[in-house]
Design a protein around this motif. Structure first.
Motif, PDB file in Angstrom:
ATOM      1  N   ARG A 108       7.446  15.056   2.583  1.00 16.38           N
ATOM      2  CA  ARG A 108       6.727  14.215   1.616  1.00 16.38           C
ATOM      3  C   ARG A 108       7.563  13.998   0.360  1.00 16.38           C
ATOM      4  O   ARG A 108       7.665  12.882  -0.144  1.00 16.38           O
ATOM      5  CB  ARG A 108       5.379  14.840   1.263  1.00 16.38           C
ATOM      6  N   ASN A 109       8.184  15.059  -0.144  1.00 16.36           N
ATOM      7  CA  ASN A 109       9.002  14.936  -1.355  1.00 16.36           C
ATOM      8  C   ASN A 109      10.189  14.003  -1.131  1.00 16.36           C
ATOM      9  O   ASN A 109      10.532  13.202  -1.999  1.00 16.36           O
ATOM     10  CB  ASN A 109       9.482  16.302  -1.829  1.00 16.36           C
ATOM     11  N   ALA A 110      10.819  14.103   0.040  1.00 17.86           N
ATOM     12  CA  ALA A 110      11.949  13.216   0.348  1.00 17.86           C
ATOM     13  C   ALA A 110      11.479  11.762   0.405  1.00 17.86           C
ATOM     14  O   ALA A 110      12.158  10.860  -0.099  1.00 17.86           O
ATOM     15  CB  ALA A 110      12.602  13.630   1.668  1.00 17.86           C
ATOM     16  N   ALA A 111      10.325  11.518   1.011  1.00 17.83           N
ATOM     17  CA  ALA A 111       9.793  10.153   1.102  1.00 17.83           C
ATOM     18  C   ALA A 111       9.431   9.624  -0.278  1.00 17.83           C
ATOM     19  O   ALA A 111       9.693   8.448  -0.590  1.00 17.83           O
ATOM     20  CB  ALA A 111       8.578  10.124   2.029  1.00 17.83           C
ATOM     21  N   ILE A 112       8.840  10.460  -1.104  1.00 16.75           N
ATOM     22  CA  ILE A 112       8.476  10.043  -2.469  1.00 16.75           C
ATOM     23  C   ILE A 112       9.730   9.692  -3.261  1.00 16.75           C
ATOM     24  O   ILE A 112       9.763   8.693  -3.986  1.00 16.75           O
ATOM     25  CB  ILE A 112       7.642  11.139  -3.178  1.00 16.75           C
ATOM     26  N   THR A 113      10.782  10.485  -3.102  1.00 21.51           N
ATOM     27  CA  THR A 113      12.039  10.199  -3.796  1.00 21.51           C
ATOM     28  C   THR A 113      12.618   8.869  -3.330  1.00 21.51           C
ATOM     29  O   THR A 113      13.042   8.042  -4.150  1.00 21.51           O
ATOM     30  CB  THR A 113      13.051  11.340  -3.561  1.00 21.51           C
ATOM     31  N   GLN A 114      12.617   8.635  -2.009  1.00 23.25           N
ATOM     32  CA  GLN A 114      13.117   7.357  -1.485  1.00 23.25           C
ATOM     33  C   GLN A 114      12.286   6.190  -2.005  1.00 23.25           C
ATOM     34  O   GLN A 114      12.835   5.143  -2.364  1.00 23.25           O
ATOM     35  CB  GLN A 114      13.080   7.363   0.049  1.00 23.25           C
ATOM     36  N   ARG A 150      -0.047  12.501   6.048  1.00 23.87           N
ATOM     37  CA  ARG A 150      -0.842  13.633   5.546  1.00 23.87           C
ATOM     38  C   ARG A 150      -0.441  14.942   6.219  1.00 23.87           C
ATOM     39  O   ARG A 150      -0.577  16.002   5.645  1.00 23.87           O
ATOM     40  CB  ARG A 150      -2.327  13.384   5.778  1.00 23.87           C
ATOM     41  N   ARG A 151       0.050  14.846   7.442  1.00 24.89           N
ATOM     42  CA  ARG A 151       0.403  16.055   8.204  1.00 24.89           C
ATOM     43  C   ARG A 151       1.842  16.508   7.962  1.00 24.89           C
ATOM     44  O   ARG A 151       2.252  17.548   8.465  1.00 24.89           O
ATOM     45  CB  ARG A 151       0.188  15.795   9.692  1.00 24.89           C
ATOM     46  N   SER A 152       2.601  15.737   7.211  1.00 22.27           N
ATOM     47  CA  SER A 152       4.003  16.088   6.962  1.00 22.27           C
ATOM     48  C   SER A 152       4.097  17.315   6.069  1.00 22.27           C
ATOM     49  O   SER A 152       3.224  17.566   5.225  1.00 22.27           O
ATOM     50  CB  SER A 152       4.733  14.935   6.285  1.00 22.27           C
ATOM     51  N   ASP A 153       5.203  18.052   6.233  1.00 24.97           N
ATOM     52  CA  ASP A 153       5.415  19.208   5.356  1.00 24.97           C
ATOM     53  C   ASP A 153       5.832  18.722   3.964  1.00 24.97           C
ATOM     54  O   ASP A 153       6.163  17.548   3.775  1.00 24.97           O
ATOM     55  CB  ASP A 153       6.462  20.157   5.948  1.00 24.97           C
ATOM     56  N   PRO A 194       0.827  -1.209   0.000  1.00 24.81           N
ATOM     57  CA  PRO A 194       0.000   0.000   0.000  1.00 24.81           C
ATOM     58  C   PRO A 194       0.866   1.266   0.000  1.00 24.81           C
ATOM     59  O   PRO A 194       1.818   1.371   0.791  1.00 24.81           O
ATOM     60  CB  PRO A 194      -0.806  -0.094   1.298  1.00 24.81           C
ATOM     61  N   LEU A 195       0.553   2.188  -0.866  1.00 29.90           N
ATOM     62  CA  LEU A 195       1.327   3.408  -1.010  1.00 29.90           C
ATOM     63  C   LEU A 195       1.358   4.214   0.295  1.00 29.90           C
ATOM     64  O   LEU A 195       2.417   4.676   0.722  1.00 29.90           O
ATOM     65  CB  LEU A 195       0.753   4.263  -2.152  1.00 29.90           C
ATOM     66  N   ARG A 196       0.216   4.366   0.913  1.00 33.50           N
ATOM     67  CA  ARG A 196       0.155   5.159   2.155  1.00 33.50           C
ATOM     68  C   ARG A 196       1.071   4.569   3.226  1.00 33.50           C
ATOM     69  O   ARG A 196       1.803   5.292   3.898  1.00 33.50           O
ATOM     70  CB  ARG A 196      -1.280   5.240   2.663  1.00 33.50           C
ATOM     71  N   GLU A 197       1.044   3.249   3.362  1.00 38.66           N
ATOM     72  CA  GLU A 197       1.896   2.596   4.359  1.00 38.66           C
ATOM     73  C   GLU A 197       3.376   2.734   4.007  1.00 38.66           C
ATOM     74  O   GLU A 197       4.211   2.932   4.879  1.00 38.66           O
ATOM     75  CB  GLU A 197       1.534   1.122   4.493  1.00 38.66           C
ATOM     76  N   ALA A 198       3.697   2.607   2.727  1.00 43.00           N
ATOM     77  CA  ALA A 198       5.093   2.730   2.302  1.00 43.00           C
ATOM     78  C   ALA A 198       5.611   4.133   2.592  1.00 43.00           C
ATOM     79  O   ALA A 198       6.731   4.298   3.088  1.00 43.00           O
ATOM     80  CB  ALA A 198       5.223   2.410   0.816  1.00 43.00           C
ATOM     81  N   LEU A 199       4.801   5.151   2.292  1.00 47.28           N
ATOM     82  CA  LEU A 199       5.223   6.533   2.559  1.00 47.28           C
ATOM     83  C   LEU A 199       5.309   6.798   4.059  1.00 47.28           C
ATOM     84  O   LEU A 199       6.245   7.460   4.521  1.00 47.28           O
ATOM     85  CB  LEU A 199       4.272   7.522   1.885  1.00 47.28           C
ATOM     86  N   ALA A 200       4.370   6.261   4.825  1.00 45.59           N
ATOM     87  CA  ALA A 200       4.401   6.444   6.285  1.00 45.59           C
ATOM     88  C   ALA A 200       5.656   5.794   6.860  1.00 45.59           C
ATOM     89  O   ALA A 200       6.284   6.340   7.781  1.00 45.59           O
ATOM     90  CB  ALA A 200       3.146   5.858   6.923  1.00 45.59           C
ATOM     91  N   GLY A 201       6.042   4.649   6.324  1.00 43.41           N
ATOM     92  CA  GLY A 201       7.262   3.981   6.764  1.00 43.41           C
ATOM     93  C   GLY A 201       8.504   4.803   6.482  1.00 43.41           C
ATOM     94  O   GLY A 201       9.545   4.615   7.110  1.00 43.41           O
TER      95      GLY A 201
END
Length: 176
Positions: free
Chosen positions: A65-71, A58-61, A46-53
């Motif tokens: 979020r951009n750093a997590a998406i890049t990772q 949703r509350r992140s700046d 799940p995308l949401r779980e992967a990004l949260a990991g």
């Protein structure tokens, strides 16, 4: 296969939904044009779980979020690379480039394909089933056996695409 769909969509036409059934129906066309297709499907997550990991919620700046998406993007690319299979065409292409010559003979090509395949296997790569004979020898020190017909098919595909020129046949084959 995709050319007419892409052209229609680029001109503003509606995109038709695609499914695995359509891809399987196109198997013969894909095989005739590009060789035998390989499909490996990784473990979905799940995308949401992967990004949260990776620290993004949703509350992140925006920077977080951009750093997590890049990772996550790097993770996906890494997983795709590990799922990739060394096909006869990719092996033959690499062997021809490795040679550094304008023309090579069949023996040179086979030696360089074997050399590359052995190094790739040692590094954990997966060779396509079309490359390996069913009765491949696993004796210690035995040279890796590659299916000559797989190399022949790869040469045909590359020649048809005008990437190489074949002159002669059999052991007298010259590849330009």
């Amino acid at each position: 296969v995709e050319e007419s769909s892409y052209t229609r969509e680029a001109a503003g036409g509606a995109k038709r939904s695609e499914d695995m059934g359509e891809l399987l129906k196109a198997r013969r066309v894909l095989a005739a044009r590009y060789g035998r297709p390989n499909f490996y499907i990784g473990q979905p997550y799940p995308l949401r779980e992967a990004l949260a990991g990776l620290g993004a919620t949703r509350r992140s700046d925006e920077a977080t979020r951009n750093a997590a998406i890049t990772q996550l993007a790097y993770r996906v690319v890494h997983e795709i690379a590990w799922a990739a299979v060394v096909t006869p065409t990719s092996l033959v292409s690499a062997a021809l480039l490795l040679g550094g010559r304008r023309a090579v003979d069949r023996a040179f090509l086979e030696d360089h394909c074997r050399f590359l395949a052995e190094r790739l296997l040692a590094g954990g790569a997966r060779l396509g089933t079309a490359l390996l004979p069913a009765e491949a020898s696993s004796a210690p020190g035995a040279p890796l056996a590659l299916r000559p017909e797989a190399l022949d098919r790869a040469l045909e595909l590359l020649a048809r695409g005008r990437g190489i020129e074949l002159r002669g046949s059999g052991s007298a084959l010259a590849i330009h």
